[in-house]
Design a protein around this motif. Structure first.
Motif, PDB file in Angstrom:
ATOM      1  N   THR A 107      -4.831  -9.589  34.029  1.00  0.00           N
ATOM      2  CA  THR A 107      -5.758 -10.164  35.008  1.00  0.00           C
ATOM      3  C   THR A 107      -6.317 -11.458  34.455  1.00  0.00           C
ATOM      4  O   THR A 107      -6.646 -11.554  33.264  1.00  0.00           O
ATOM      5  N   VAL A 133      -9.081 -14.434  34.090  1.00  0.00           N
ATOM      6  CA  VAL A 133     -10.533 -14.605  34.129  1.00  0.00           C
ATOM      7  C   VAL A 133     -10.839 -16.071  33.880  1.00  0.00           C
ATOM      8  O   VAL A 133     -10.292 -16.670  32.952  1.00  0.00           O
ATOM      9  N   ASN A 134     -11.678 -16.663  34.732  1.00  0.00           N
ATOM     10  CA  ASN A 134     -12.082 -18.051  34.553  1.00  0.00           C
ATOM     11  C   ASN A 134     -13.547 -18.104  34.180  1.00  0.00           C
ATOM     12  O   ASN A 134     -14.405 -17.623  34.923  1.00  0.00           O
ATOM     13  N   SER A 171     -15.513 -20.079  36.841  1.00  0.00           N
ATOM     14  CA  SER A 171     -15.006 -19.934  38.196  1.00  0.00           C
ATOM     15  C   SER A 171     -16.151 -20.001  39.196  1.00  0.00           C
ATOM     16  O   SER A 171     -17.318 -19.818  38.854  1.00  0.00           O
ATOM     17  N   ARG A 183      -9.693 -20.925  31.815  1.00  0.00           N
ATOM     18  CA  ARG A 183      -9.104 -19.637  32.179  1.00  0.00           C
ATOM     19  C   ARG A 183      -8.513 -18.943  30.958  1.00  0.00           C
ATOM     20  O   ARG A 183      -7.996 -19.582  30.052  1.00  0.00           O
ATOM     21  N   ASP A 188      -6.516 -11.396  30.360  1.00  0.00           N
ATOM     22  CA  ASP A 188      -6.814 -10.117  29.702  1.00  0.00           C
ATOM     23  C   ASP A 188      -5.691  -9.142  30.021  1.00  0.00           C
ATOM     24  O   ASP A 188      -5.419  -8.857  31.183  1.00  0.00           O
ATOM     25  N   ASN A 221     -10.219  -3.592  37.218  1.00  0.00           N
ATOM     26  CA  ASN A 221     -10.390  -5.047  37.230  1.00  0.00           C
ATOM     27  C   ASN A 221     -11.646  -5.487  37.972  1.00  0.00           C
ATOM     28  O   ASN A 221     -12.320  -6.444  37.553  1.00  0.00           O
ATOM     29  N   LYS A 230     -14.630  -7.574  36.032  1.00  0.00           N
ATOM     30  CA  LYS A 230     -15.072  -8.926  36.346  1.00  0.00           C
ATOM     31  C   LYS A 230     -16.526  -8.948  36.813  1.00  0.00           C
ATOM     32  O   LYS A 230     -17.257  -9.909  36.542  1.00  0.00           O
ATOM     33  N   LEU A 235     -18.666  -9.014  33.727  1.00  0.00           N
ATOM     34  CA  LEU A 235     -18.726 -10.342  33.116  1.00  0.00           C
ATOM     35  C   LEU A 235     -19.647 -11.265  33.902  1.00  0.00           C
ATOM     36  O   LEU A 235     -20.385 -12.065  33.308  1.00  0.00           O
ATOM     37  N   ARG A 236     -19.616 -11.165  35.243  1.00  0.00           N
ATOM     38  CA  ARG A 236     -20.516 -11.990  36.050  1.00  0.00           C
ATOM     39  C   ARG A 236     -21.972 -11.606  35.807  1.00  0.00           C
ATOM     40  O   ARG A 236     -22.863 -12.459  35.770  1.00  0.00           O
ATOM     41  N   CYS A 252     -18.265 -14.218  25.799  1.00  0.00           N
ATOM     42  CA  CYS A 252     -17.467 -13.524  26.810  1.00  0.00           C
ATOM     43  C   CYS A 252     -16.584 -12.466  26.158  1.00  0.00           C
ATOM     44  O   CYS A 252     -16.447 -11.351  26.669  1.00  0.00           O
ATOM     45  N   ILE A 290     -16.491  -8.377  26.755  1.00  0.00           N
ATOM     46  CA  ILE A 290     -15.305  -7.597  27.108  1.00  0.00           C
ATOM     47  C   ILE A 290     -15.184  -6.371  26.213  1.00  0.00           C
ATOM     48  O   ILE A 290     -14.915  -5.260  26.682  1.00  0.00           O
TER      49      ILE A 290
END
Length: 372
Positions: A88, A90-91, A94, A118, A121, A284, A288, A291-292, A333, A337
């Motif tokens: 997947t 991840v940016n 983004s 970007r 993962d 996924n 994400k 992370l946000r 980041c 994770i």
């Protein structure tokens, strides 16, 4: 974000005893929806390309899933050794997942995020709900077979082990000589591939680099040697990975390399991962979102400071400074994770949500009926 702001206001002396302010801090979905209605805002999904897919026939899907279930049954492996795997992207910078626009607006809903931020993962989760250590690929400037001269891993290592780090990361080099086609002559020749990587001593997480931060065939071989092969060896020596049928996954050199490590690779039907792939179904999205959420607090704190600066400029009759979001730290980041994987490995509800019978939330007859 609104809730954080209201909670900060409620702590101020003029408002800390006001019951109306206390009531405002208890937000609900109704409060948010009413606010959107008052401003005539509608929710638009941000997308960058057409996601229309051609599904295989119900007969093809049924036959493929039966073959996968048969392979699992014949292997005699338990749920700890059968994995769903997926890449997947991840940016780090983004755009938001959704945005709100005026009703009837023709504003384009596209994601023009910076591709230089970007990374990829590579995740795998067993049928018992246990995630293997993450394998992360960050971009570099070289596209050569030997990437040891790149400096991105050295820079990241310094960042990971500083700022409160405990020297838990170490730099290693993966090297393998393979019979590989030459990009110019297209002839098969022996090529030595070298890729630097960072290894987390405690979690087993791996961070490496590739020209475009993609998972290519060489990256899959490296993932097998540094993560999946070691995991399988420590848990019985045999395993099965179920993933999508992208070109690199079906490469003979990849299939053979994983087989030598005791791992059999099985591919799902094409364009069916949104229905059959466990990583897409239950991993996924929360990954994400986590992370946000980790990114939210630094943005909120920076915005509060920006508001203060704007107020000072207003008093001084000066132009307000532009709003610039704080930069995202790759090292922070990566730590997030590792934290996410550790949390999910201790979450019994998450483990129970993983279906061991072929890695699908829908049973086979129901899925086939829907496709027909």
């Amino acid at each position: 974000m609104c809730k954080l702001a209201a909670e900060d206001v409620a702590k101020l002396a003029p408002f800390n005893s006001d019951p109306r302010v206390t009531r405002i801090t208890t937000f609900s979905e109704k409060w948010a929806s009413n606010m959107l209605k008052r401003h005539s805002l509608t929710k638009h999904k941000i997308h960058a390309k057409d996601r229309t897919q051609i599904r295989p026939s119900a007969v093809e899907v049924e036959e493929t899933l039966k073959n996968i279930q048969r392979e699992i049954a014949d292997s005699g492996l338990d749920s700890d050794n059968v994995f769903s795997a997926d890449e997947t992207g991840v940016n780090l910078q983004s755009q938001f997942l959704h945005k709100y626009v005026k009703k009837g607006s023709k504003e384009k809903s596209s994601d023009d995020a910076d591709e230089k931020k970007r990374f990829t993962d590579m995740a795998a989760i067993s049928a018992s709900g246990v995630s293997v250590p993450p394998y992360l690929i960050i971009p570099c400037t070289s596209k050569k077979a030997d990437l040891t001269r790149t400096t991105v891993c050295d820079t990241l290592l310094e960042s990971l082990n500083s700022n409160g780090g405990d020297d838990s990361w170490e730099k290693c080099v993966w090297e393998k000589t393979l019979l590989f086609p030459n990009n110019k002559t297209k002839q098969m020749e022996n090529t030595t591939f070298k890729r630097p990587y960072l290894l987390h001593k405690y979690s087993g997480a791996v961070v490496t680099c590739q020209g475009k931060a993609w998972m290519d065939r060489i990256g899959l071989l490296m993932w097998c040697d540094t993560v999946m092969g070691k995991w399988t060896e420590a848990n019985g020596g045999k395993g099965i990975i179920i993933w999508d049928n992208c070109k690199s996954h079906l490469s003979p050199i990849v299939i053979e390399h994983f087989a030598n490590a005791g791992i059999k690779l099985l591919a799902l039907p094409p364009n069916m991962t949104d229905l059959l792939q466990v990583l897409d179904l239950i991993f996924n999205g929360p990954f994400k979102a986590f992370l946000r959420h980790e990114r939210l607090l630094p943005i909120y704190n920076a915005f509060q400071k920006h508001q203060t600066d704007c107020h000072r400029c207003l008093i001084a009759n000066q132009p307000s400074p532009p709003w610039i979001p704080p930069p995202v730290s790759m090292s922070e980041c990566i730590k997030s994770i590792i934290k996410f994987v550790a949390i999910k490995n201790e979450d019994n509800k998450f483990k129970q949500s993983v279906q061991p019978n072929g890695f699908t939330r829908k049973n086979l007859p129901t899925l086939v009926r829907e496709l027909k």
